[in-house]
Structures are given as structure tokens and as C-alpha cells.
Enzyme design. Structure first.
Site, PDB file in Angstrom:
ATOM      1  N   GLU A 134     -38.097 -23.240 -44.362  1.00  0.00           N
ATOM      2  CA  GLU A 134     -37.565 -22.293 -43.966  1.00  0.00           C
ATOM      3  C   GLU A 134     -37.891 -20.674 -44.481  1.00  0.00           C
ATOM      4  O   GLU A 134     -37.543 -19.805 -44.106  1.00  0.00           O
ATOM      5  CB  GLU A 134     -36.553 -22.321 -45.386  1.00  0.00           C
ATOM      6  CG  GLU A 134     -35.520 -23.456 -44.968  1.00  0.00           C
ATOM      7  CD  GLU A 134     -35.700 -24.730 -45.742  1.00  0.00           C
ATOM      8  OE1 GLU A 134     -37.219 -24.782 -45.944  1.00  0.00           O
ATOM      9  OE2 GLU A 134     -35.403 -25.179 -45.760  1.00  0.00           O
TER      10      GLU A 134
ATOM     11  N   GLU B  24     -34.448 -31.674 -47.777  1.00  0.00           N
ATOM     12  CA  GLU B  24     -33.371 -31.414 -48.212  1.00  0.00           C
ATOM     13  C   GLU B  24     -32.140 -33.022 -48.325  1.00  0.00           C
ATOM     14  O   GLU B  24     -31.918 -32.905 -50.075  1.00  0.00           O
ATOM     15  CB  GLU B  24     -32.470 -30.226 -48.144  1.00  0.00           C
ATOM     16  CG  GLU B  24     -33.786 -29.535 -48.199  1.00  0.00           C
ATOM     17  CD  GLU B  24     -33.057 -27.775 -47.934  1.00  0.00           C
ATOM     18  OE1 GLU B  24     -33.191 -27.164 -47.344  1.00  0.00           O
ATOM     19  OE2 GLU B  24     -32.642 -27.186 -49.222  1.00  0.00           O
TER      20      GLU B  24
HETATM   21  C1  LIG Z   1     -24.035 -20.075 -46.674  1.00  0.00           C
HETATM   22  C2  LIG Z   1     -24.375 -20.618 -47.579  1.00  0.00           C
HETATM   23  C3  LIG Z   1     -24.620 -21.874 -46.995  1.00  0.00           C
HETATM   24  C4  LIG Z   1     -26.314 -22.706 -46.608  1.00  0.00           C
HETATM   25  C5  LIG Z   1     -25.882 -23.290 -45.816  1.00  0.00           C
HETATM   26  C6  LIG Z   1     -27.050 -23.470 -44.319  1.00  0.00           C
HETATM   27  C7  LIG Z   1     -28.556 -23.973 -45.375  1.00  0.00           C
HETATM   28  C8  LIG Z   1     -29.576 -24.230 -43.837  1.00  0.00           C
HETATM   29  C9  LIG Z   1     -30.924 -24.685 -45.484  1.00  0.00           C
HETATM   30  C10 LIG Z   1     -31.809 -25.397 -45.100  1.00  0.00           C
HETATM   31  O1  LIG Z   1     -32.413 -25.737 -45.685  1.00  0.00           O
HETATM   32  C11 LIG Z   1     -32.306 -24.128 -43.682  1.00  0.00           C
HETATM   33  C12 LIG Z   1     -33.055 -25.009 -42.605  1.00  0.00           C
HETATM   34  O2  LIG Z   1     -32.839 -26.513 -42.643  1.00  0.00           O
HETATM   35  S1  LIG Z   1     -34.395 -23.577 -41.802  1.00  0.00           S
HETATM   36  C13 LIG Z   1     -34.789 -25.101 -39.792  1.00  0.00           C
HETATM   37  C14 LIG Z   1     -36.041 -26.020 -40.966  1.00  0.00           C
HETATM   38  N1  LIG Z   1     -37.062 -26.139 -40.061  1.00  0.00           N
HETATM   39  C15 LIG Z   1     -37.893 -25.738 -39.195  1.00  0.00           C
HETATM   40  O3  LIG Z   1     -38.071 -24.526 -39.688  1.00  0.00           O
HETATM   41  C16 LIG Z   1     -37.875 -26.664 -38.234  1.00  0.00           C
HETATM   42  C17 LIG Z   1     -39.141 -25.955 -37.035  1.00  0.00           C
HETATM   43  N2  LIG Z   1     -39.208 -26.724 -36.397  1.00  0.00           N
HETATM   44  C18 LIG Z   1     -40.563 -26.894 -35.831  1.00  0.00           C
HETATM   45  O4  LIG Z   1     -41.120 -26.808 -36.701  1.00  0.00           O
HETATM   46  C19 LIG Z   1     -40.308 -28.262 -34.408  1.00  0.00           C
HETATM   47  O5  LIG Z   1     -39.626 -28.106 -33.796  1.00  0.00           O
HETATM   48  C20 LIG Z   1     -41.041 -29.722 -34.786  1.00  0.00           C
HETATM   49  C21 LIG Z   1     -39.621 -30.244 -35.584  1.00  0.00           C
HETATM   50  C22 LIG Z   1     -41.705 -29.998 -36.404  1.00  0.00           C
HETATM   51  C23 LIG Z   1     -40.803 -30.493 -33.503  1.00  0.00           C
HETATM   52  O6  LIG Z   1     -42.023 -30.107 -33.182  1.00  0.00           O
HETATM   53  P1  LIG Z   1     -42.155 -30.316 -31.248  1.00  0.00           P
HETATM   54  O7  LIG Z   1     -44.164 -29.256 -31.068  1.00  0.00           O
HETATM   55  O8  LIG Z   1     -41.939 -31.683 -31.056  1.00  0.00           O
HETATM   56  O9  LIG Z   1     -41.178 -29.250 -30.567  1.00  0.00           O
HETATM   57  P2  LIG Z   1     -40.942 -27.989 -30.575  1.00  0.00           P
HETATM   58  O10 LIG Z   1     -41.201 -27.553 -28.927  1.00  0.00           O
HETATM   59  O11 LIG Z   1     -40.888 -27.585 -31.487  1.00  0.00           O
HETATM   60  O12 LIG Z   1     -39.455 -27.949 -30.563  1.00  0.00           O
HETATM   61  C24 LIG Z   1     -38.579 -28.431 -30.153  1.00  0.00           C
HETATM   62  C25 LIG Z   1     -37.135 -28.084 -29.043  1.00  0.00           C
HETATM   63  O13 LIG Z   1     -36.325 -28.999 -30.829  1.00  0.00           O
HETATM   64  C26 LIG Z   1     -36.004 -27.272 -30.919  1.00  0.00           C
HETATM   65  N3  LIG Z   1     -36.024 -26.947 -32.541  1.00  0.00           N
HETATM   66  C27 LIG Z   1     -36.743 -27.678 -33.123  1.00  0.00           C
HETATM   67  N4  LIG Z   1     -36.259 -27.675 -34.896  1.00  0.00           N
HETATM   68  C28 LIG Z   1     -35.052 -27.189 -34.884  1.00  0.00           C
HETATM   69  C29 LIG Z   1     -34.389 -26.176 -35.148  1.00  0.00           C
HETATM   70  N5  LIG Z   1     -34.238 -26.568 -36.612  1.00  0.00           N
HETATM   71  N6  LIG Z   1     -32.868 -25.421 -34.978  1.00  0.00           N
HETATM   72  C30 LIG Z   1     -32.979 -25.895 -33.850  1.00  0.00           C
HETATM   73  N7  LIG Z   1     -33.173 -26.371 -32.832  1.00  0.00           N
HETATM   74  C31 LIG Z   1     -34.759 -26.597 -33.109  1.00  0.00           C
HETATM   75  C32 LIG Z   1     -36.810 -25.885 -30.469  1.00  0.00           C
HETATM   76  O14 LIG Z   1     -36.702 -25.400 -29.790  1.00  0.00           O
HETATM   77  C33 LIG Z   1     -37.309 -26.433 -28.915  1.00  0.00           C
HETATM   78  O15 LIG Z   1     -35.892 -26.401 -27.860  1.00  0.00           O
HETATM   79  P3  LIG Z   1     -36.696 -26.034 -26.429  1.00  0.00           P
HETATM   80  O16 LIG Z   1     -35.072 -25.984 -25.758  1.00  0.00           O
HETATM   81  O17 LIG Z   1     -37.374 -24.625 -26.647  1.00  0.00           O
HETATM   82  O18 LIG Z   1     -36.969 -27.625 -26.265  1.00  0.00           O
END
Ligand SMILES: CCCCCCCCC[C@H](O)CC(=O)SCCNC(=O)CCNC(=O)[C@H](O)C(C)(C)COP(=O)(O)OP(=O)(O)OC[C@H]1O[C@@H](n2cnc3c(N)ncnc32)[C@H](O)[C@@H]1OP(=O)(O)O
Ligand SMILES: NC(=O)c1ccc[n+]([C@@H]2O[C@H](COP(=O)([O-])OP(=O)(O)OC[C@H]3O[C@@H](n4cnc5c(N)ncnc54)[C@H](O)[C@@H]3O)[C@@H](O)[C@H]2O)c1
EC number: 4.2.1.17
Length: 721
Positions: free
Chosen positions: A136, A116
């Protein structure tokens, strides 16, 4: 070493300010990042030496989106003020409406809020194979940084709704074709090309495009309405019990009818409502629970490294062996498949080929990749090829003596480092390895059927299995795209054990006079894909009959013995395998309830004679759910009490991935905690007074209910792992 979190800005001699997001490992948009971005964008806009801006993520990853930990904090506290009010201020005012051009330099991934931010820039330059998407909805929310408005304007409404509703990411190559990415350049050139592009916009050589203001890809109102109608049908089909899909379509529609800015405002409003929904709570829990499974005390935290597994022998090419072989081959692991004779070997090989063909025909695999995978495959009838395999996975019929003999034989023919795994679903691993001297390398690799499709791998650890062997199998599991969950050794392990009361409770209800098709329909409305009777049909009733006594031997005090399965088999109904069970199975059509099976049910009712006063009981749908799923929760409590899983959330993931328990309910333990341990305890107590010890609450449930504790609260170091 402490993680370096923050946003930096460097202004080059060319007048380009490079703003860098640093929050390893995925540059998630945590609060300090968001405030850092605001500060740097304000700064860059004010400085007279800055002509243009490039936004980039540190370490080759643009951003994995908003920090999901914040959602979890909001869920724990109910405090919405933890969410930043940034959607309009940062993304619209400071970024998109900035007077200075802004280019996103996208490497690795741009997901959710990450994409985004990139879409709020005035152009996007990407490296090959970057992952782009708005996932999301898998977290129970909608995009909240304007993604619902900008993606349709960049890639077209049909493609955008498809990507958002299905949480499908695309590659930067596809992004370029669709117009989401403006230039695709070699990884080393992403920053330099972005700088140049930003200057080109500043100096009028390239257009200054604001995504939210674009209309060229939206089409006419009637075209848009037709696309949204199809999207609503899709949402109804894929997410009948979840609110975010329909809400997202409403928000997109708002922007189509009243303009992008109006859409952005509605998006923020709807986002706030959804983030507090039970669905978001369940799905966010599942996100972290899944990642927690890869942390196994004394295995993943003691400095061990997984050894490479390049060649695996699978013994037994039946239903499970052929599925396991398929999964391994698809991840480029060489496989030798051993069978008892050439007829069964040919059958096994044909099953593997059919699995590949099925994936190709459903568009999940290319013909080329299927061919490459099959070139790594060899069928054998003896152990000659076993001398250099790194792992054996035994998947022969469930027979103790046969398995013991096989393990004794493979111990002799395989190298001393070879992992010796069994796919047994019920036999104690210590018993399987009893005749060997290799107990430290014997491990359970419990796949779920169909093994090439089901995502769960239970790794069963006996008291002798070495940490290295567990770690190696975890790495193989991940390599073949499974989610490995390490569990302890007991009859049924974590999933089958927790769910053995599921079909028994259903049988009890049917014997009490409740219509079995109603039971299935109530359970599918709750969110499981198949009700207990249809699930029995799918597995085959022969299996149910064979494993029943094994469970009865250990868990006999809490079994409901129903003659229905035996009667069903006697009447020639083995389920889907022979086209007839509780349902009728015909090629090309959905299973149909078979009214003629009711005579079997009647016979069973006569034999059990448990209907009070000989009359069917009257129960509400809610009571059906409780009578079927509370005994499952009760068994989950025993699994937790005995330390069969490391943490409660492991059982949540195992239930979601192994039994398709609805992920939006967070898994079996998470759901039970939302219902309330006290309520479940009291209901089970009353049911046990009426219907007997099958429903008797376990000690763990009683303790938690009495002490006002959640089932998931750890009682420290109870785990037997
Ligand atoms: C009140 C109104 C105002 C609104 C304000 C807020 C608006 C928010 C708007 C937004 O649209 C919302 C979002 O963005 S929600 C998040 C969307 N993103 C995702 O869903 C991606 C999630 N992550 C993944 O799919 C995967 O992690 C990856 C990025 C593809 C990487 O995969 P990989 O296999 O390399 O590693 P993982 O083991 O999955 O992850 C490694 C560690 O990273 C942590 N992690 C990954 N993504 C996030 C994240 N988005 N936030 C926090 N932490 C994240 C994951 O938990 C792993 O942590 P460890 O501690 O287990 O190592
Ligand atoms: N079916 C399931 O849903 C499921 C799920 C998880 C685990 N399991 C377990 O997986 C194992 C296999 O189950 P299945 O359903 O694939 O059985 P299956 O009957 O479909 O296949 C077993 C195969 O093993 C072969 N076999 C027997 N003895 C052999 C030997 N000495 N050497 C080589 N091959 C031999 C048989 O010829 C047969 O093809 C069992 O332990 C079962 O408990 C089954």
C-alpha cells in the site's frame, strides 16, 4: 466477453461454505466484491448447515487487494464516501470475530487488502510460490483492512515493519517459516486442505486463533520501541518527502501501546487522510500510467503475437553494450557480444562479469544464477554467429557512418526475420537505416545507463518500423524486466529531449550568479536523486560536449550556450570517470563539493556576462525549482504537441523511470498539471522577458493556459505513432 464479477458461496456436504472472490484478472476488491463478501459472511454465519468457512480467489489468485480504481475516483471527485466503511465491520466483526472458523485458501497472490483478508481468517493454507505482501505504501496510503496490526502479530514487529515500509513481498515458503502461513500444500490440495483445516478448528482439533488478539510475537514494550525507532530512521532515509511511512509507524505504535483494536481504528482514520494526499494522487497515477504503456494502438490491439526471441547479438561491448548484454543474460536469453578487437572484447566480457559480480555482492543474484547466465554468453569478433540470431542490438560509438555501415552489413548476414535495433541516443533511425532495404525491421532500443539496472526502455519507432517488430521488442523489454515505452523518432526521443533544458537551465542560473551546489541541493530536496551538476559529473562532461551541437542543430532557438562544460574539461575535470568534476569522487566516500571548481564557474560568468549589472541575482529556492523545471515542462509540451509519445502519462512514466523524476509527484506532466499550466506559462513568459528565448513558452503550453486546459488532456489523434 464481459468479466464475471462477484462473490459466490457453495456449501458442501461436509458443512464447509466456500466463499469465492471473482474479479479478473487479479480478484481486486471492488465495491461489488466487498458488499458480496459482507453478504456471504453474514449468510454463512446465520446458516445452521454451515460449520466452517473457506475463503478463496477464483482462477488461482487469492486477491491483488483493494480496487485501486476507487482511489482514482476519489482523487478525481474528492468524494471520500466512495470508500467503503468496511475495515471494522467486514474484517473484524464479520470475519475475525465470527463464531465459525474461517480459513484462507491462498493461491497465486495475496497482496494489500487481499493479504489483510487472509490475515483476518483463523488460519491460512497456501500453495507454493504464492506472493504475499502489503504494498500500500507504494500507492501513498497505508494498509486499511487491519494489516498494520495483524502482520506484526503474525510475523513479528521487525519483519512486519520491514515488509510494509519497503513494500517487500515474500513467498508462501517464507511466509510459512515466519508463521504467516499455517500450511504449505501442493496447488491441487489447497482447497481440500483448507476445508479440512476449517473443520478441524470447528471441532476443536486445531486452535481457533484470532490474529488481532495475539501478543506472542510482539515482544516487550521496550523491544517494540527500539524496533520502531529503527523503522523511523529507515523511513526518513527512504522516503524523506512522503507522509505515509511515518504515518504508518504511528499507527503500528498505537496498536502496540493501546491494543490491536485501537490500532485498527487509528488505521482507518489515518487512511482517510492519506488517500487524499498529493503523494497518493501521484503514486496512483503512476500505477495506472505504467500499465497503460503496454497498450499501443495498432500494435497491441490488432491480434499480433510476439515472436520468441532466444538469441541476441549485441554489437559493441562498452558501457551500454555490456549493460544490455547483462540484462538479456539475466533473463536467460543467449547473447553473442561482438567487438572490434580482442582487447576490447575482453574488456566487454569483463564488464559483463563485473556487472554480475556486483549483483551477487549486493545480494540481488545468487552465484548459481550468475554462473548459469554467463554460460549463455559468448564473445565474437566476426558475424559468423549472427546467422541465427533473432535480434541484433547495436551499441557502438555515436557515429552516423559507422552505424550505417554496420546496419548494411548485418542486413546481409542475419536472417530476414531478424530485428535490427540500435541503442543510439541521438541519431535519426531513418538515417541509420538509410543504406538498407530493411527499414521495416529497424527500431530504436534506447536503454538508460547502467542498462542492467535502469528500468526504462524507450522503443523508438520510425515511420517504417513494423507493428510486429515493436511488439517483439516490447515482449523482450518485459522479459528483461524493463518497462518499455514506445516513442516517436526525434532528436533525444522522449526522455533526453524533454530533459535537455534541465542542465542548460542550471548552467544559466550558475552563470547568473547562483551557487551551483545550492542548485543541486534545492533540486534534490524537490525529490530528484541528483541535481543537474552532479548528474553531469556522473554522465561525464565529454558526452555533454559531444551531444550539445546535435541538439543545437535542431533546437538551437531555445538553447542556452554555456562555456562552463568546455572550461571544466580544459581544467581536467571529466566528472566521476576521472574522480573530479564539480564534486570530488573518492573511493568509499560520498561525492564532496569541490570549492576549487568555483574558479571555472567565475571564468564562465565572465565570458557569458549575463549577470544583471554584473551582480549575482537573488532567487528563492522555489524560483530555482521553477527556473530549472519549467523549461523541462515547456519541452514536454512540445513532445506532446508533436505526438512523440502516445499519451501524456507515457511521458510521466518515462520521466520517472528514465530520469528518476519523483514518482510521488506523478511524473513531469502530472506534476505540471498540479502546479497549473497557466501559472507555468505566466512564469516562463516573465522569465523570457528578463532572460531571453530559452524560457519562451511553447505554443502548446500557451494554448492550454489560455483555454484553461490541462497539459495531459488529449486533443485526440495528434500522436505521430
Ligand atoms: C475510509 C477507510 C476505510 C478504508 C477502506 C479501504 C481500505 C483499503 C485497504 C487496502 O489495504 C488497500 C489496498 O489493498 S491497495 C492495493 C494493494 N495492492 C496492490 O498494490 C497490488 C497492485 N497490483 C500489482 O502489483 C500487480 O497488478 C499484480 C497483482 C502483482 C499482478 O501483476 P501482473 O503483472 O500479473 O498484472 P498487471 O499488468 O500488473 O495487472 C493486470 C491488470 O490488473 C489491474 N490491477 C492489478 N491490481 C489491481 C488492483 N489492486 N486494483 C485494480 N486493478 C488492479 C491492472 O491495472 C491491470 O489492468 P489492465 O487494465 O492494465 O489490464
Ligand atoms: N553512455 C550512455 O549513457 C548512453 C545511454 C544511452 C545510449 N547510449 C548510446 O549507446 C551507444 C554506445 O554508447 P557507450 O556509452 O556504450 O559507448 P562506449 O564508447 O562505451 O562503447 C562503444 C563500444 O563500441 C565498440 N565498437 C566500435 N565500433 C565497433 C564495431 N564496428 N563493431 C563492434 N564494436 C564496435 C567500441 O570498441 C566500444 O567498446 C551510443 O550510440 C550512445 O549514444 C549511450
Amino acid at each position: 466477453m464481459a468479466k464475471k464479477i462477484g462473490v459466490t458461496m457453495e456449501v458442501g456436504n461436509d458443512g464447509v461454505a466456500v466463499i469465492t472472490i471473482s474479479n479478473p484478472p487479479v480478484n481486486s476488491l471492488a465495491s461489488p466484491i466487498i458488499s458480496g463478501l459482507k453478504e456471504k459472511f453474514r449468510d454463512a454465519n446465520q446458516r445452521i448447515d454451515v460449520k466452517a468457512i473457506v475463503l478463496i480467489g477464483n482462477n488461482g489468485r487469492f486477491s491483488g487487494g483493494f480496487d485501486i480504481n476507487v482511489f482514482q475516483q476519489v482523487h478525481k471527485t474528492g468524494d471520500l464516501s466512495l470508500m467503503p466503511e468496511v475495515s471494522v465491520e467486514l474484517v473484524c466483526n464479520l470475519m475475525e470475530d465470527s463464531r465459525k472458523p474461517l480459513v484462507a485458501a491462498v493461491e497465486g497472490l495475496a497482496l494489500g487488502g487481499g493479504l489483510e483478508l487472509a490475515m483476518a481468517c483463523h488460519a491460512r493454507v497456501a500453495a507454493p510460490k504464492a506472493q504475499l505482501g502489503l504494498p500500500e505504501l507504494t500507492l501513498g496510503v497505508i494498509p486499511g483492512f487491519g494489516g498494520t496490526q495483524r502482520l506484526p502479530r503474525l510475523v513479528g514487529l521487525a519483519k512486519a515493519t520491514d515488509m510494509i515500509l519497503l513494500s517487500k513481498s515474500i513467498s508462501s515458503e517464507e511466509g510459512q517459516k515466519l508463521g504467516l502461513i499455517d500450511a504449505l500444500v501442493p496447488p491441487g490440495d489447497v482447497l481440500s486442505t483448507s476445508r479440512k483445516w476449517a473443520l478441524d478448528i470447528a471441532e476443536g482439533r486445531k486452535p481457533f486463533l484470532r490474529s488481532l488478539h495475539r501478543t506472542d510475537k510482539i515482544g516487550s514494550l521496550s523491544e517494540a520501541r527500539a524496533i520502531l525507532k529503527t523503522s523511523r530512521q529507515l523511513a526518513k532515509k527512504i522516503a524523506p518527502n512522503m507522509p505515509q511511512h511515518h504515518a504508518c509507524i504511528e499507527v503500528i505504535e498505537e496498536g502496540i501501546i493501546h491494543g490491536g483494536y485501537s490500532g485498527v481504528l487509528k488505521e482507518a482514520e489515518v487512511f482517510k487522510q492519506l488517500v487524499l494526499s498529493d503523494t497518493a494522487k501521484g503514486l496512483v497515477h503512476v500505477f495506472f500510467a505504467q500499465r497503460a504503456t503496454s497498450k499501443v494502438p495498432n500494435v497491441t490491439d490488432v491480434g499480433l503475437k510476439p515472436r520468441p526471441i532466444k538469441k541476441v547479438a549485441v554489437i559493441g561491448g562498452g558501457l551500454m553494450g555490456s549493460g544490455i548484454a547483462t540484462a538479456l543474460l539475466l533473463s536467460n536469453i543467449r547473447v553473442v557480444l561482438k567487438e572490434i578487437n580482442s582487447e576490447y572484447l575482453m574488456k566487454g566480457i569483463k564488464s559483463v562479469e563485473a556487472n554480475m559480480k556486483g549483483l551477487v555482492s549486493r545480494g540481488k543474484l545468487t552465484q548459481d544464477k550468475a554462473g548459469k547466465a554467463l554460460s549463455l554468453f559468448k564473445g565474437v569478433l566476426d558475424y559468423t554467429e549472427f546467422k541465427d540470431v533473432d535480434m541484433v542490438i547495436e551499441a557502438v560509438i555515436e557515429n552516423i557512418q559507422l552505424k550505417q555501415n554496420i546496419f548494411k552489413e548485418i542486413e546481409k548476414v542475419c536472417s530476414p526475420h531478424c530485428i535490427l535495433a540500435s541503442n543510439t541516443s541521438t541519431i535519426d533511425l531513418d538515417v541509420i537505416g538509410e543504406k538498407t532495404n530493411s527499414k521495416d525491421r529497424i527500431v530504436g532500443a534506447h536503454f538508460f545507463s547502467p542498462a542492467h539496472l535502469m528500468p526504462l526502455l524507450e522503443i523508438v519507432r520510425s515511420k517504417n518500423t513494423s507493428a510486429q517488430v515493436i511488439l517483439d521488442l516490447m515482449a523482450v523489454g518485459k522479459a528483461i524486466k524493463k518497462v518499455p515505452v514506445v516513442v516517436g523518432n526525434c532528436i533525444g526521443f522522449a526522455v533526453n529531449r524533454t530533459f535537455f533544458p534541465y542542465s542548460q537551465a542550471a548552467h544559466m542560473l550558475a552563470n547568473l550568479g547562483v551557487d551551483l551546489f545550492r542548485i543541486d541541493s534545492v533540486i534534490t530536496s524537490f525529490g530528484l536523486p541528483l541535481g543537474p551538476f552532479q548528474l553531469g559529473d556522473l554522465a561525464g562532461h565529454g558526452i555533454g560536449l559531444a551531444v550539445g551541437p546535435i541538439y543545437a542543430k535542431v533546437y538551437g532557438d531555445r538553447m542556452f550556450r554555456s562555456p562552463m562544460t568546455e572550461l571544466l574539461l580544459k581544467s581536467g575535470r571529466n566528472g566521476k570517470i576521472n574522480g573530479k568534476g564539480y564534486y570530488i569522487y573518492e573511493k568509499g566516500s560520498k561525492p564532496k563539493p569541490d570549492p576549487s571548481v568555483l574558479s571555472v564557474v567565475e571564468e564562465s560568468r565572465k565570458l557569458t556576462n549575463i549577470m544583471p549589472g554584473g551582480k549575482p541575482i537573488s532567487v528563492s529556492d522555489k524560483e530555482i525549482v521553477e527556473m530549472i523545471l519549467f523549461p523541462v515542462v515547456n519541452e514536454a509540451c512540445r513532445v506532446l504537441d508533436e505526438g512523440v509519445v502516445i499519451r501524456a502519462s507515457d511521458l510521466d512514466i518515462a520521466s520517472v523511470l528514465g530520469m528518476s523524476f519523483p514518482s510521488y509527484r506523478g511524473g513531469i506532466v502530472f506534476w505540471a498539471d498540479t502546479v497549473g499550466p497557466k501559472y507555468i506559462y505566466e512564469r516562463l513568459k516573465r522569465l523570457s522577458e528578463t532572460y531571453g528565448s530559452f524560457f519562451k513558452p511553447s505554443r502548446y503550453l500557451e494554448e492550454r493556459a489560455m483555454n484553461g486546459m490541462l497539459l495531459s488532456e488529449s486533443k485526440s489523434s495528434r500522436s505521430r505513432l
